[in-house]
Design a protein around this motif. Structure first.
Motif: not given
Length: 449
Positions: A298-301, A305-307, A332-336, A372-384
């Motif tokens: 999980v840590g490697e994943n 994702i953080t990278g 290894n890039g982002p996808m929808s 990915a949802l965990f990491v992305f939602n921690l971005i310190p910007l509203l509305p996240l």
């Protein structure tokens, strides 16, 4: 049948992501109710409401566009101070940005009911607000960890066994194959030692040079060191033990690291060395891993994702370049969600892969999406969620400094003032989603080579 399997794979991941989003919002809902905040809505999706039901003071429902969700709580925006906002501008100001904040506060005030004075979100202590906002991402972290645990412990990872899957007819030096792309044997190519020894696909190697064989990588190392030496080898075929001998041929072979990956030179080309080679490949099987490997995986994943998130602007630029040119997509890039669904369908419809391996891959895919949802939602910007957490922590810092220097309490942080930035971030997120969906349609990621 292939189309049906493809659709089932897409459906599995779609349902998995929808359930993950729903549980993410539950992660906000439960602590909000625990801390007595009045929650007016719990919705999965956006847009038009497809159906809903009211239970107590909360309306629960599903909306038409299943690309997110929200929990609506009373008191997200604090009122302006003494007829002014925090910057000293009167509420009657006609500035565009100030009007956005005023409209948000007005809409919030219209939802208030008698008794809500002590049930508003902004009135909670900072630590309770942080718990509520981190509840959603934390649920995704738990889901991702559980699913990856199921994959590693319940199914296992694909690893080479001591059973033979392929036997080469001849030996082609690695440099020659790389230079010419040769795949078939030429009359001048020497016969592969495995073929000469009578080894067949399906045989299991039990001993080499009198030493028991329990690990393929160990066997490979012994073969590479035994070039030119006639060596006894023991096989198990259809329940019968077969003893023969094999002479590894000295030839140019790729160099691999401890993880089994090719070692590259300074120019990015695979390195080679002279080593013993017999021309046989191992069959793979899912081997369950110990539970102690789950958290490191999980840590490697999360690190990967953080990278991607930290370099998101460059990653998106690369996606745009690939989508509108002949440049390849970075696997290894982002996808929808479209790209994730397509990959799920392709995996599900691969008949050559055992069912257990396909199921494990699909479960792992949903687990990775949750991380990915965990990491992305921690971005310190509203509305996240991370934006709300950052606002609460900044409030704690301001109040701590004021208390330290015996200044008046500055009060809660007015996130209504950040609505213009919030709208900008929302537009950027929608544009990013549109770009990724377009790229996943016209230039999908190819992870299968």
């Amino acid at each position: 049948m292939t189309i049906l399997l493809f659709l089932l794979g897409v459906l599995f991941v779609a349902v998995g992501i929808a359930v993950s989003i729903a549980l993410h919002e539950v992660g906000h809902l439960l602590p909000a109710k625990l801390f007595k905040v009045r929650v007016t809505q719990y919705m999965v999706g956006f847009g038009k409401t497809l159906f809903s039901r009211r239970r107590g003071e909360t309306e629960y429902g599903v909306k038409a566009v299943p690309l997110g969700g929200y929990v609506s709580m009373i008191g997200m925006y604090p009122p302006a101070k003494d007829g002014h906002d925090g910057a000293g501008i009167r509420r009657s100001s006609t500035g565009m940005f100030q009007q956005l904040a005023n409209d948000a506060r007005q809409a919030e005030a219209e939802r208030l009911q008698p008794g809500d004075e002590t049930r508003m979100f902004y009135r909670l202590p900072v630590h309770k607000r942080v718990i509520i906002m981190l509840g959603g991402p934390f649920v995704n972290l738990i889901i991702g960890t559980v699913l990856i645990g199921i994959v590693l412990v319940g199914f296992g990872t694909a690893q080479a066994t001591t059973t033979i899957s392929t036997v080469n007819k001849c030996v082609v030096p690695a440099a020659q194959a790389a230079e010419t792309g040769q795949t078939d044997c030429l009359p001048s190519d020497p016969e592969a030692p495995a073929t000469a020894a009578g080894i067949r696909p399906g045989d299991t190697v039990t001993a080499f040079d009198g030493k028991p064989v329990t690990d393929w990588s160990q066997l490979t190392a012994w073969i590479r060191e035994a070039a030119g030496e006639k060596t006894p080898i023991t096989l198990l075929r259809d329940g019968k033990e077969i003893r023969t001998s094999i002479t590894p041929i000295l030839t140019e072979r790729p160099v691999y690291d401890d993880a089994g990956q090719p070692v590259l030179d300074g120019q990015g080309e695979p390195m080679t060395e002279q080593a013993g080679f017999v021309g046989m490949g191992a069959a793979t099987a899912l081997v369950p891993r110990p539970a102690t490997e789950v958290l490191p995986a999980v840590g490697e994943n999360l690190q990967a994702i953080t990278g991607v998130v930290l370099h998101l602007p460059q990653r998106l630029a690369d996606v745009a370049q690939a989508a509108f040119s002949d440049a390849p997509r970075d696997p290894n890039g982002p996808m929808s969600v479209v790209g994730v669904g397509r990959i799920a369908g392709e995996i599900s419809s691969m008949h050559e892969i055992p069912f257990e391996a396909r199921a494990a891959t699909l479960i792992g895919l949903v687990g990775s999406v949750n991380l990915a949802l965990f990491v992305f939602n921690l971005i310190p910007l509203l509305p996240l969620d991370g934006g709300h957490v950052a606002g609460a922590l900044w409030e704690a810092v301001r109040r701590g400094i004021a208390k330290l220097f015996r200044r008046p309490d500055p009060g809660p942080v007015d996130i209504a003032k950040l609505l213009p930035l919030t709208y900008v971030v929302a537009v950027v997120l929608m544009g990013m989603g549109a770009l990724l969906i377009y790229a996943d349609i016209v230039k999908p990621v190819n992870i299968f080579g």
